[in-house]
Enzyme design. Structure first.
Site, PDB file in Angstrom:
ATOM      1  N   THR A  49       8.467  -4.490  -8.626  1.00 32.29           N
ATOM      2  CA  THR A  49       7.085  -4.025  -8.694  1.00 32.29           C
ATOM      3  C   THR A  49       6.372  -4.479  -7.424  1.00 32.29           C
ATOM      4  O   THR A  49       6.974  -5.111  -6.557  1.00 32.29           O
ATOM      5  CB  THR A  49       6.357  -4.618  -9.919  1.00 32.29           C
ATOM      6  N   CYS A  50       5.072  -4.178  -7.344  1.00 37.37           N
ATOM      7  CA  CYS A  50       4.336  -4.594  -6.142  1.00 37.37           C
ATOM      8  C   CYS A  50       4.203  -6.110  -6.067  1.00 37.37           C
ATOM      9  O   CYS A  50       4.014  -6.669  -4.983  1.00 37.37           O
ATOM     10  CB  CYS A  50       2.957  -3.940  -6.113  1.00 37.37           C
ATOM     11  N   ARG A  52       6.564  -8.385  -7.586  1.00 38.33           N
ATOM     12  CA  ARG A  52       7.806  -9.145  -7.733  1.00 38.33           C
ATOM     13  C   ARG A  52       9.023  -8.250  -7.547  1.00 38.33           C
ATOM     14  O   ARG A  52       8.979  -7.043  -7.817  1.00 38.33           O
ATOM     15  CB  ARG A  52       7.879  -9.820  -9.104  1.00 38.33           C
ATOM     16  N   SER A 107       2.062 -13.569 -14.332  1.00 39.06           N
ATOM     17  CA  SER A 107       1.401 -12.483 -13.613  1.00 39.06           C
ATOM     18  C   SER A 107       0.222 -12.982 -12.790  1.00 39.06           C
ATOM     19  O   SER A 107      -0.309 -14.074 -13.023  1.00 39.06           O
ATOM     20  CB  SER A 107       0.911 -11.414 -14.595  1.00 39.06           C
ATOM     21  N   GLU A 112      -1.711 -10.101 -18.400  1.00 38.08           N
ATOM     22  CA  GLU A 112      -1.803  -8.637 -18.219  1.00 38.08           C
ATOM     23  C   GLU A 112      -0.582  -7.960 -18.854  1.00 38.08           C
ATOM     24  O   GLU A 112       0.527  -8.483 -18.813  1.00 38.08           O
ATOM     25  CB  GLU A 112      -1.943  -8.276 -16.734  1.00 38.08           C
ATOM     26  N   GLN A 118       6.818  -2.260 -17.310  1.00 44.78           N
ATOM     27  CA  GLN A 118       7.678  -2.171 -16.126  1.00 44.78           C
ATOM     28  C   GLN A 118       9.056  -2.758 -16.411  1.00 44.78           C
ATOM     29  O   GLN A 118      10.084  -2.231 -15.955  1.00 44.78           O
ATOM     30  CB  GLN A 118       7.009  -2.890 -14.958  1.00 44.78           C
ATOM     31  N   ALA A 188     -18.035   4.490  -3.400  1.00 43.18           N
ATOM     32  CA  ALA A 188     -16.695   5.093  -3.477  1.00 43.18           C
ATOM     33  C   ALA A 188     -15.629   4.128  -2.972  1.00 43.18           C
ATOM     34  O   ALA A 188     -14.579   4.543  -2.498  1.00 43.18           O
ATOM     35  CB  ALA A 188     -16.658   6.395  -2.680  1.00 43.18           C
ATOM     36  N   GLY A 189     -15.912   2.823  -3.091  1.00 43.96           N
ATOM     37  CA  GLY A 189     -14.970   1.814  -2.616  1.00 43.96           C
ATOM     38  C   GLY A 189     -13.942   1.429  -3.676  1.00 43.96           C
ATOM     39  O   GLY A 189     -13.860   2.041  -4.750  1.00 43.96           O
ATOM     40  N   ILE A 192     -15.332   0.426  -7.232  1.00 44.54           N
ATOM     41  CA  ILE A 192     -15.759   1.602  -7.995  1.00 44.54           C
ATOM     42  C   ILE A 192     -14.533   2.334  -8.548  1.00 44.54           C
ATOM     43  O   ILE A 192     -14.497   2.736  -9.723  1.00 44.54           O
ATOM     44  CB  ILE A 192     -16.603   2.543  -7.115  1.00 44.54           C
TER      45      ILE A 192
END
Length: 418
Positions: A49-50, A52, A107, A112, A118, A188-189, A192
């Site tokens: 995953t992003c 691990r 995590s 989470e 996953q 729009a960051g 948000i």
């Protein structure tokens, strides 16, 4: 065979290292076949995953270094460069590690739930590829059971521990059904967008994105089947909004008390939930003085998040106790596997003796001998054959003063001294 879990994660390695060690989804099956075909590794599952990259392996103890070398070679990583970030967990430590990961205790955000999905996907891929066996099949099935027990028996996931999730929880306290509410997102960051994703996951109603650059607002709106408008249009659409979330880079407030008062009048004073997570603030503080407005700032949310994090940490301590118990249970099962070859050999030996004596009895019956005598002889022969080897060993144990073996025999055969 023993268990080995090794890899890197967000605790041990920066993102540039994690990127280099990640497995591409479309190449994962090939990687699984490659690692199990490299020699020594009988079973494998890869979780990538992003945050691990981890390998769970069933392998011969002498091949630990070999599989780590394979990992480095596969990603074209120098062993010395990756070594400071790499962790390894053998056997019982591996079991505890996988249980903790699935329960969300390892995590970035404590508790989470995404990592469990996953891991289920990773195991399903490995199982379908045919590279799991008795050890990993049992390990991951128990892992998923443990994760479910932690979710059921503790409050590990009950409270919001991010600004975005806390915002949604607050909105749910004010409005019974988010699906019936209109949400106005100002900005729009990244924050948000994250809030919008949480709202969508909780079935929020219509969303409107307002931004200085209308193209950016429309681009973001396209991801959520929403509207994109300019900031200039925002005051005229404010009355439509039940929920307002603002996060821009403006140095001055963009929503004043007067604008909100006019919107409330148009709404016939139906309540508005307003969340200002910008620094400096996007919504004038005086707006909070208006009736029918529930205004929260980033500091209010941080308080909620901190309280909830403390609650999750307490729940995590309860989760650790559950995991410790389940680790012991799994390791008992693993140790029981040591007896399997002996049990199999004992049964095969007994079956061979039985077949030989039954065949002898059949021949005697075919020659017309008395069936009663044949059955009696069969029973006596089986008894003698089954007890011959144990009796010889026990006589020798008695002669040698081996009381431990004699006691073990009593327990094994359920014997009780008179």
């Amino acid at each position: 065979m023993h268990l080995l879990a090794f890899g890197i994660n967000h605790h041990t390695a920066p993102v540039d290292i994690r990127e280099k060690a990640a497995f591409a989804t479309d190449k994962l099956v090939n990687a699984l076949h490659e690692v199990t075909g490299s020699g020594g590794v009988s079973e494998a599952t890869i979780v990538s995953t992003c945050n691990r990259t981890e390998l769970y392996c069933g392998l011969e103890p002498a091949h630990d270094e070999q599989v780590i070398e394979w990992f480095c070679h596969y990603h074209r990583l120098n062993r010395g460069d990756i070594h400071p970030y790499l962790y390894r967990h053998p056997d019982q430590e591996a079991v505890k590690h996988v249980f903790r990961v699935a329960a969300g205790l390892d995590s970035m955000i404590l508790g989470e739930p995404q990592i469990l999905g996953q891991m289920k996907e990773a195991f399903a891929t490995a199982h379908k590829a045919g590279v799991t066996g008795k050890i990993l099949n049992r390990l991951f099935q128990q892992t998923f059971t443990v994760a479910k027990q932690v979710r059921t028996d503790t409050a590990i996931g009950a409270s919001a521990v991010s600004v975005a999730s806390a915002a949604v929880r607050l909105a749910e306290q004010i409005f019974n059904k988010l699906s019936e509410q209109t949400v106005l997102m100002i900005g729009a960051g990244d924050m948000i967008e994250l809030c919008a994703r949480h709202l969508r996951d909780h079935d929020a109603g219509h969303m409107i994105f307002a931004n200085r650059t209308v193209e950016r607002a429309q681009l973001l709106a396209g991801q959520f089947n929403a509207e994109g408008i300019s900031l200039a249009e925002m005051p005229t659409r404010l009355a439509d909004a039940d929920i307002v979330i603002a996060s821009t880079a403006s140095q001055l407030p963009i929503l004043g008390k007067g604008t909100v008062e006019r919107a409330l009048k148009a709404r016939k004073h139906r309540p508005m939930f307003m969340l200002d997570i910008a620094v400096p603030r996007d919504i004038e503080a005086e707006v909070g003085e208006l009736n029918d407005v529930y205004l929260y700032t980033i500091d209010d949310l941080k308080e909620v998040v901190q309280e909830n994090m403390e609650s999750r940490q307490e729940a995590a301590r309860d989760a650790e106790k559950i995991i410790d118990t389940q680790v012991v249970d799994f390791m008992h099962w693993v140790k029981s596997l040591d007896a399997v070859p002996t049990i199999r050999a004992l049964r095969e030996s007994a079956d061979a003796l039985r077949e030989a004596e039954v065949e002898r009895a059949r021949r005697r019956l075919a020659h017309g001998e008395d069936p009663a005598k044949v059955i009696e002889q069969l029973a006596r022969a089986l008894t003698n054959k089954f007890t011959h080897a144990p009796t010889d060993v026990l006589r020798k144990a008695d002669h040698d003063g081996n009381g431990a073996l004699l006691e073990a025999a009593r327990r094994l055969f359920g014997l009780h001294e008179e």
